[in-house]
Scaffold this motif. Structure first.
Motif, PDB file in Angstrom:
ATOM      1  N   GLU B  59      -4.179 -17.926  12.460  1.00 21.49           N
ATOM      2  CA  GLU B  59      -4.486 -18.393  10.949  1.00 21.49           C
ATOM      3  C   GLU B  59      -3.760 -19.871  10.905  1.00 21.49           C
ATOM      4  O   GLU B  59      -2.421 -19.756  11.054  1.00 21.49           O
ATOM      5  CB  GLU B  59      -4.064 -17.555   9.899  1.00 21.49           C
ATOM      6  CG  GLU B  59      -4.563 -17.993   8.420  1.00 21.49           C
ATOM      7  CD  GLU B  59      -4.177 -17.156   7.168  1.00 21.49           C
ATOM      8  OE1 GLU B  59      -3.662 -16.089   7.540  1.00 21.49           O
ATOM      9  OE2 GLU B  59      -4.564 -17.624   6.249  1.00 21.49           O
ATOM     10  N   LEU B  60      -4.362 -20.858  10.534  1.00 19.18           N
ATOM     11  CA  LEU B  60      -3.543 -22.235  10.309  1.00 19.18           C
ATOM     12  C   LEU B  60      -4.456 -23.141   9.461  1.00 19.18           C
ATOM     13  O   LEU B  60      -5.731 -22.808   9.051  1.00 19.18           O
ATOM     14  CB  LEU B  60      -3.712 -22.833  11.696  1.00 19.18           C
ATOM     15  CG  LEU B  60      -5.201 -22.890  12.564  1.00 19.18           C
ATOM     16  CD1 LEU B  60      -5.327 -24.528  12.672  1.00 19.18           C
ATOM     17  CD2 LEU B  60      -5.225 -22.421  13.549  1.00 19.18           C
ATOM     18  N   THR B  61      -3.523 -23.968   9.149  1.00 24.37           N
ATOM     19  CA  THR B  61      -4.123 -25.191   8.177  1.00 24.37           C
ATOM     20  C   THR B  61      -4.269 -26.175   9.088  1.00 24.37           C
ATOM     21  O   THR B  61      -3.455 -26.639   9.812  1.00 24.37           O
ATOM     22  CB  THR B  61      -3.210 -25.549   6.990  1.00 24.37           C
ATOM     23  OG1 THR B  61      -3.319 -24.357   5.974  1.00 24.37           O
ATOM     24  CG2 THR B  61      -3.651 -26.843   6.415  1.00 24.37           C
ATOM     25  N   MET B  62      -5.755 -26.911   9.059  1.00 20.51           N
ATOM     26  CA  MET B  62      -5.751 -28.054   9.831  1.00 20.51           C
ATOM     27  C   MET B  62      -6.189 -29.292   9.039  1.00 20.51           C
ATOM     28  O   MET B  62      -6.737 -29.065   7.909  1.00 20.51           O
ATOM     29  CB  MET B  62      -7.059 -27.835  10.616  1.00 20.51           C
ATOM     30  CG  MET B  62      -7.578 -28.840  11.740  1.00 20.51           C
ATOM     31  SD  MET B  62      -8.749 -28.373  12.919  1.00 20.51           S
ATOM     32  CE  MET B  62      -9.827 -29.649  12.834  1.00 20.51           C
ATOM     33  N   LEU B  63      -5.373 -30.417   9.187  1.00 25.74           N
ATOM     34  CA  LEU B  63      -5.686 -31.571   8.536  1.00 25.74           C
ATOM     35  C   LEU B  63      -5.890 -32.667   9.501  1.00 25.74           C
ATOM     36  O   LEU B  63      -5.558 -32.706  10.501  1.00 25.74           O
ATOM     37  CB  LEU B  63      -4.173 -32.086   7.914  1.00 25.74           C
ATOM     38  CG  LEU B  63      -3.788 -30.979   6.645  1.00 25.74           C
ATOM     39  CD1 LEU B  63      -2.408 -30.904   6.946  1.00 25.74           C
ATOM     40  CD2 LEU B  63      -4.182 -31.382   5.584  1.00 25.74           C
ATOM     41  N   ARG B  64      -6.999 -33.598   8.871  1.00 28.64           N
ATOM     42  CA  ARG B  64      -7.471 -34.469   9.924  1.00 28.64           C
ATOM     43  C   ARG B  64      -8.078 -35.719   9.357  1.00 28.64           C
ATOM     44  O   ARG B  64      -8.152 -35.683   8.046  1.00 28.64           O
ATOM     45  CB  ARG B  64      -8.917 -33.982  10.675  1.00 28.64           C
ATOM     46  CG  ARG B  64      -9.423 -34.890  11.726  1.00 28.64           C
ATOM     47  CD  ARG B  64     -10.554 -34.138  12.317  1.00 28.64           C
ATOM     48  NE  ARG B  64     -11.662 -34.173  11.575  1.00 28.64           N
ATOM     49  CZ  ARG B  64     -12.605 -33.378  11.591  1.00 28.64           C
ATOM     50  NH1 ARG B  64     -12.698 -32.344  12.529  1.00 28.64           N
ATOM     51  NH2 ARG B  64     -13.671 -33.370  10.652  1.00 28.64           N
ATOM     52  N   LYS B  65      -7.424 -36.985   9.735  1.00 25.84           N
ATOM     53  CA  LYS B  65      -7.544 -38.234   9.446  1.00 25.84           C
ATOM     54  C   LYS B  65      -8.320 -39.222  10.399  1.00 25.84           C
ATOM     55  O   LYS B  65      -7.801 -39.207  11.537  1.00 25.84           O
ATOM     56  CB  LYS B  65      -6.177 -38.712   8.766  1.00 25.84           C
ATOM     57  CG  LYS B  65      -6.585 -40.019   7.893  1.00 25.84           C
ATOM     58  CD  LYS B  65      -5.341 -40.377   7.315  1.00 25.84           C
ATOM     59  CE  LYS B  65      -5.445 -41.375   6.319  1.00 25.84           C
ATOM     60  NZ  LYS B  65      -4.343 -41.988   5.478  1.00 25.84           N
ATOM     61  N   ASN B  66      -9.326 -39.971   9.614  1.00 26.37           N
ATOM     62  CA  ASN B  66      -9.869 -40.830  10.702  1.00 26.37           C
ATOM     63  C   ASN B  66      -9.237 -42.164  10.566  1.00 26.37           C
ATOM     64  O   ASN B  66      -8.839 -42.548   9.299  1.00 26.37           O
ATOM     65  CB  ASN B  66     -11.161 -41.162  10.159  1.00 26.37           C
ATOM     66  CG  ASN B  66     -12.139 -39.687  10.473  1.00 26.37           C
ATOM     67  OD1 ASN B  66     -11.669 -38.704  11.262  1.00 26.37           O
ATOM     68  ND2 ASN B  66     -13.373 -39.715   9.777  1.00 26.37           N
ATOM     69  N   LYS B 259       2.471 -28.968   0.056  1.00 24.37           N
ATOM     70  CA  LYS B 259       1.155 -29.488  -0.851  1.00 24.37           C
ATOM     71  C   LYS B 259       0.127 -29.665   0.388  1.00 24.37           C
ATOM     72  O   LYS B 259      -1.071 -29.460   0.001  1.00 24.37           O
ATOM     73  CB  LYS B 259       1.331 -30.522  -1.542  1.00 24.37           C
ATOM     74  CG  LYS B 259       1.636 -31.867  -0.714  1.00 24.37           C
ATOM     75  CD  LYS B 259       1.189 -33.031  -1.834  1.00 24.37           C
ATOM     76  CE  LYS B 259       1.329 -34.271  -1.026  1.00 24.37           C
ATOM     77  NZ  LYS B 259       1.474 -35.379  -1.828  1.00 24.37           N
ATOM     78  N   TRP B 260       0.413 -29.826   1.658  1.00 22.67           N
ATOM     79  CA  TRP B 260      -0.623 -30.148   2.861  1.00 22.67           C
ATOM     80  C   TRP B 260      -0.912 -28.929   3.562  1.00 22.67           C
ATOM     81  O   TRP B 260      -1.952 -28.871   3.907  1.00 22.67           O
ATOM     82  CB  TRP B 260      -0.084 -31.259   3.940  1.00 22.67           C
ATOM     83  CG  TRP B 260       0.076 -32.667   3.092  1.00 22.67           C
ATOM     84  CD1 TRP B 260       1.445 -33.332   3.092  1.00 22.67           C
ATOM     85  CD2 TRP B 260      -0.857 -33.471   2.242  1.00 22.67           C
ATOM     86  NE1 TRP B 260       1.242 -34.596   2.268  1.00 22.67           N
ATOM     87  CE2 TRP B 260      -0.070 -34.719   2.059  1.00 22.67           C
ATOM     88  CE3 TRP B 260      -2.220 -33.219   2.165  1.00 22.67           C
ATOM     89  CZ2 TRP B 260      -0.978 -35.480   1.262  1.00 22.67           C
ATOM     90  CZ3 TRP B 260      -2.800 -34.051   1.540  1.00 22.67           C
ATOM     91  CH2 TRP B 260      -2.135 -35.501   1.113  1.00 22.67           C
ATOM     92  N   THR B 261       0.041 -28.229   3.690  1.00 17.64           N
ATOM     93  CA  THR B 261      -0.150 -26.815   4.582  1.00 17.64           C
ATOM     94  C   THR B 261      -0.752 -25.552   3.688  1.00 17.64           C
ATOM     95  O   THR B 261      -1.682 -25.033   4.295  1.00 17.64           O
ATOM     96  CB  THR B 261       1.317 -26.460   5.217  1.00 17.64           C
ATOM     97  OG1 THR B 261       2.093 -26.022   3.939  1.00 17.64           O
ATOM     98  CG2 THR B 261       1.721 -27.441   5.873  1.00 17.64           C
ATOM     99  N   GLU B 262      -0.580 -25.666   2.511  1.00 16.84           N
ATOM    100  CA  GLU B 262      -1.072 -24.329   1.769  1.00 16.84           C
ATOM    101  C   GLU B 262      -2.570 -24.634   1.601  1.00 16.84           C
ATOM    102  O   GLU B 262      -3.123 -25.461   1.247  1.00 16.84           O
ATOM    103  CB  GLU B 262      -0.280 -24.165   0.268  1.00 16.84           C
ATOM    104  CG  GLU B 262       1.184 -24.016   0.622  1.00 16.84           C
ATOM    105  CD  GLU B 262       1.183 -22.250   1.380  1.00 16.84           C
ATOM    106  OE1 GLU B 262       0.774 -21.532   0.678  1.00 16.84           O
ATOM    107  OE2 GLU B 262       1.903 -22.398   2.403  1.00 16.84           O
TER     108      GLU B 262
END
Lengths: 771, 262
Positions: B59-66, B259-262
């Motif tokens: 289980e993970l949080t994924m963040l992506r930015k272009n 705030k980014w991971t949750e």
């Protein structure tokens, strides 16, 4: 009396009887197209047996493959040069394309995962992503290989001269076909390298193919040899043909039934035709007697019916005894042995039915003048064989005490030999020395960790326990302990990965080549590894909830004893180091050990049952326990002598030999039955002990010896087989037949003379004969 | 004049009888699959299922930015919740078109950030049946793409593209993709091994529209050779949430903001 009507019917309507038998034979023949073989040792035990259920569970838990081939690449100048490495690269590439190869899990230089530090970055990739272009790159590869305990002795030998490719096979793939395809691939490469292909599936499936060929070659050759010997013995084409057809009918019926019922042919049942052919020779007694009678009476029909009357009892009893001997095998735990027992027991019964139908019908069909000519040559008093047999029996009669004492000396010696017997089933050694399969196995076992794999499975009571330093150190300690055994070439476990990651993360510092001290570190290392490595790397050594770990043990021999050594070492380690984990062996090597032990248990059980059954048959047949004891002696003596020799020679006591121990009782007992029944019949008529003994040795004795020679000649063909179990079975039967026939004729007279007061005059002996 | 154009265009595109070339379809597909929005966040639940039905959870949080236009540079940040003993582990990727990615991993138990050499893009992602390429996209020019046919799949009109790696050392021989003509998302992909057997099978099992972007929220990759399967679910998805550039740094790799991971 029912049998007699059957005989008379056959004599009166011979053509109809033969025609009916032929039609039935044709029907059984139609089943032959469905033939399939099975040489998987796994199927020695039923699918529901504990060891198979457990092994299946372990395979499932750790995503293991049942079968793995090993290709050894040997370059005496060393593997690490761009030329040889290029060959390994190309060969691996082509192997990955082969059907039946589990390509995702092939372990070779170009496919095995390697963890290293490179410019401060952690790198998980295949060991050899590209062919090294210069010496620096080769040196780097050398460093990677020899610093990593996961590689040394597994994919490269310590001396750097041998590399290995491990090729797991998909379910149902044929090891021999894949090995043949690999042989084609390596052939294209040329150069100074040598290539060896080993592993259980090659041995097994090569054996399967050879076995199939042998069955097709040996059985007809044995048939021809028997035909020839019989012809030389009797100068009688008719008899030879009749007996041959007799045997063929029973073979076709029983094999047809086996195949028709959907059973695959395995090593034991592949020998069944030769057994049936040999057992068929028992009908010889009918011919033997018929010629004597025909000469006396000159009336064919009468001679047939009288003959059948005279021999029906011993022939029926011997058939019963033989069938019983084989039927005993049905009580065994080894599946192919059960099948074989049932198969031959069925064939034997068919043979006896034929004795009372087909054989008399054939007598009825043959021309009288022909018979007259043949029977002229039969003269009990003048024949050279008969003279010799009389002399032999005479030795036993004149010097019974000495004969028995000499026997006793041999008896004691044989017992000493029997204690030296070692039970072992080694599939690779079922091939002759110098055969390709065996040579490859030897080379790879010498250079690398070993071709036989066993597993030691540690099961904890809670999930994630395997990640604890305690569990890790325990497994590591067990590995080091096992590696001290001479039979163990290599061990591998999850601990090796954890230590490797620890070291690599710390810039290849060797002081970190240890189990980390905290569980969370181990857990994160393993996760890190699983981030990049092939899933199978971890799957093969730990289960999903990290409750179980699988320790791989590579063994240098397929001997069953190797795994026993490993288990013993595990037990000792467990005692010295208590742990909450349960430790259990598994894998093909463990399976081999288990069924090997089953063979011993079965052998002892089968032998005891056979002893009892044969004794009961003898006692029933003779209506006398005393006679049963006497008839038994030469038989037991023969078997003991042979096993004594097996012990002294140091030959592995394997499954085929153990099966024979039961069979031989059932087969050799024939001689005693014939001798004793005919002796007693004659003795009742004449009352002269000496004359009767000599007559028995000369007349039925000749039948016995002819029977033995025929039997032996059929099996002597097996001596030339390329697979050792066939050779040992052939040698065993040839020896047993010759020994037991001679011992019957030498020892029965001696014993009868020695015990005549007890045997002949003591109440039972004679009074029963009126029964 | 018109016939000259027709002749010329026939010379330039001699074989494709289709409206678009394979490269064009794949480019649009990758844009729709990997680059929608300015940035993207999802809570990812990954289930690894063994041949015998055993399961492992990631289980993970994924963040992506272009950065730049679709198909350009991207930064990806992953924070792991499960398995429990890897909680707080983080993983970061700087993705560059047409050159090796940079990857970093933080190992909390020994408080160490390690750069990870991105040699083998076809290796498994986090022990799953997806490869790194499957997760972050494969360079378009690494394959020859051809439209082999157009057909309906799950009642959607699709292009079927055959992508053949130009380098021979890939672990598959070619891939067939069924790409939705409407939203350009891949609905199914079949990877064939060198023996011509189906190796891996990808399916998009659920597609939802989030902030106007069609998003695959459930997907499965089944390895037909090993019998292993990976199911991925996006539990919550969001786009254009203005992720700070500073997130993609070693500092936050060690200690990401809740705030980014949750």
């Amino acid at each position: 009396m029912r049998k007699f009507s059957l005989v008379e019917f056959s004599v009166d309507y011979p053509k109809a009887v033969v025609a009916i038998l032929m039609v039935i034979t044709m029907l059984f023949m139609t089943q032959f197209t469905k033939i399939k073989t099975d040489t998987n040792p796994k199927n020695m035990l039923p699918a529901a047996s504990d060891v198979r259920v457990w092994n299946d569970e372990v395979e499932k838990t750790f995503n293991l493959y049942e079968d793995t081939l090993v290709v050894g690449v040997v370059n005496e100048k060393g593997i690490l040069n761009s030329d040889t490495l290029g060959k390994i690269q190309r060969i691996t590439g082509e192997i990955l394309r082969l059907k039946g190869v589990a390509a995702t899990d092939v372990s070779s230089f170009t496919t095995i995962d390697n963890i290293e530090v490179e410019n401060d970055a952690l790198r998980v990739s295949t060991l050899m992503t590209a062919l090294p272009k210069n010496d620096i790159e080769i040196e780097h590869l050398r460093k990677m290989l020899f610093e990593n305990p996961l590689f040394v002795n597994r994919i490269i030998s310590k001396d750097g001269k041998t590399a290995a490719i491990y090729i797991p096979l998909q379910k149902g793939a044929n090891g021999k076909e894949i090995a043949d395809a690999i042989r084609q691939i390596v052939k294209k490469e040329g150069g100074g390298e040598k290539y060896y292909i080993a592993g259980d599936p090659v041995a097994r499936d090569t054996f399967g193919v050879d076995m199939f060929k042998l069955m097709g070659i040996l059985a007809p050759i044995a048939g021809m040899v028997m035909f020839l010997v019989r012809y030389l013995m009797f100068r009688d084409m008719f008899l030879s043909m009749a007996l041959m057809m007799d045997a063929m009918i029973s073979i076709v019926w029983s094999m047809g039934l086996l195949i028709g019922l959907g059973f695959p042919i395995h090593i034991m049942s592949s020998m069944a035709p030769v057994f049936l052919m040999a057992i068929a020779t028992d009908s010889m007694h009918i011919f033997n007697e018929f010629y004597f009678r025909y000469k006396e009476t000159g009336n064919k029909r009468l001679a047939i019916i009288e003959t059948m009357a005279a021999v029906s009892k011993p022939v029926r009893s011997t058939a019963l005894a033989t069938a019983a001997g084989f039927a005993v095998l049905l009580f065994m735990n080894i599946v192919p042995v059960q099948v074989f027992g049932g198969l031959v027991a069925f064939g034997t019964i068919i043979l006896r039915v034929l004795s009372f139908t087909f054989v008399p019908a054939m007598f009825a069909l043959v021309k009288e003048e022909k018979l007259k000519k043949i029977s002229q040559t039969e003269e009990a008093d003048l024949g050279k064989t008969s003279q010799f047999l009389k002399k032999l029996a005479g030795v036993g009669m004149r010097r019974p005490a000495e004969t028995v004492i000499v026997g006793l000396i041999f008896f004691v010696a044989a017992i000493v030999g029997v204690t030296k017997i070692t039970v072992n089933n080694n599939l690779v050694e079922w091939f002759k020395k110098g055969s390709e399969v065996r040579a490859a196995d030897t080379v790879i076992n010498q250079a690398l960790g070993g071709t036989a794999t066993g597993y030691i499975v540690a099961t904890a009571k809670e999930d994630d326990y395997i990640k604890t330093p305690a569990a890790m150190r325990y497994i590591e300690g067990l590995q080091r302990r096992l590696e001290t055994l001479p039979v163990v070439g290599k061990t591998m476990s999850v601990v090796d990965y954890v230590k490797r990651i620890n070291r690599v993360l710390h810039n290849d510092d060797t002081s970190y080549d240890v189990v980390p001290e905290r569980k969370d570190i181990i857990g994160q290392y393993l996760f890190l590894f699983s981030m990049s490595a092939k899933p199978s790397d971890l799957d093969n050594v730990v289960d999903y909830p990290f409750r179980r770990a699988n320790l791989w043990v590579q063994l240098k021999t397929w001997d069953a004893g190797a795994m026993r050594d490993v288990i013993k070492a595990v037990e000792e380690y467990k005692k010295a180091n208590p742990s909450p984990m349960e430790i259990k062996p598994s894998g093909i090597a463990y399976f081999n050990m288990v069924w090997n032990d089953e063979v011993v248990g079965d052998m002892v059980k089968g032998f005891v049952i056979a002893l009892v059954v044969v004794f009961i048959i003898l006692a029933y047949n003779f209506h006398s326990i005393k006679w049963a004891v006497v008839g038994y002696t030469p038989l037991l003596f023969t078997i003991l002598l042979i096993y004594g020799v097996v012990g002294f020679v140091g030959k592995d006591f394997d499954m085929p030999i153990s099966v024979l121990s039961c069979l031989s009782l059932g087969m050799a007992v024939d001689f005693a039955i014939h001798f004793v029944s005919r002796f007693r019949q004659r003795f009742k008529e004449s009352g002269d002990l000496n004359e009767t003994l000599l007559w028995t040795a000369a007349r039925p004795g000749k039948g016995i010896v002819r029977n033995a020679i025929l039997f032996a000649s059929a099996f002597s063909v097996m001596l030339f087989a390329p697979l050792t179990p066939y050779i040992s079975v052939g040698a065993f039967i040839v020896t047993m037949m010759m020994l037991s026939s001679l011992l019957t004729i030498l020892y029965l007279p001696a014993l009868i003379v020695l015990t005549k007061d007890w045997l002949l005059k003591g109440g039972n002996g004679e009074s029963e004969q009126s029964v | 004049m018109r016939w000259i154009i027709i002749v010329l265009s026939l010379m330039v595109f001699p074989v494709t009888g289709f409206a678009q070339s394979g490269d064009e379809v794949i480019k649009k597909s990758q844009d729709a699959f990997f680059y929608p929005g300015k940035d993207f966040k999802a809570r990812v639940m990954m289930k690894l299922i063994g041949k015998g039905g055993q399961e492992r959870i990631r289980e993970l949080t994924m963040l992506r930015k272009n950065y730049g236009e679709a198909g350009g540079e991207q930064k990806i940040f992953m924070y792991f919740f499960q398995p429990t003993d890897v909680k707080d582990m983080t993983f970061m990727v700087y993705k560059y078109p047409a050159r090796d990615d940079d990857r970093w991993l933080f190992v909390p138990a020994i408080n160490m950030v390690r750069r990870i050499a991105a040699q083998d893009k076809s290796s498994s992602f986090a022990g799953s049946d997806f490869t790194y390429e499957d997760v972050s996209g494969r360079d378009i020019q690494d394959d020859a793409h051809a439209v082999t046919k157009e057909e309906a799949f799950n009642n959607r009109d699709c292009y079927v593209i055959k992508s053949t790696p130009k380098a021979g050392d890939m672990n598959y021989d070619y891939k067939l993709s069924w790409i939705d003509k409407g939203n350009y998302l891949p609905l199914k992909e079949e990877y064939y091994n060198k023996k011509g057997e189906l190796d891996r099978l990808y399916t998009s099992d659920e597609i939802k529209e989030v902030k106007g972007f069609p998003t695959i929220t459930k997907r499965t990759m089944k390895n037909h050779q090993s019998g292993h399967t990976t199911e991925v679910k996006y539990l919550s998805v969001d786009y254009n949430i203005d992720i700070d550039d500073s997130l993609f740094s070693e500092r936050y790799l060690r200690q990401p903001l809740k705030k980014w991971t949750e």
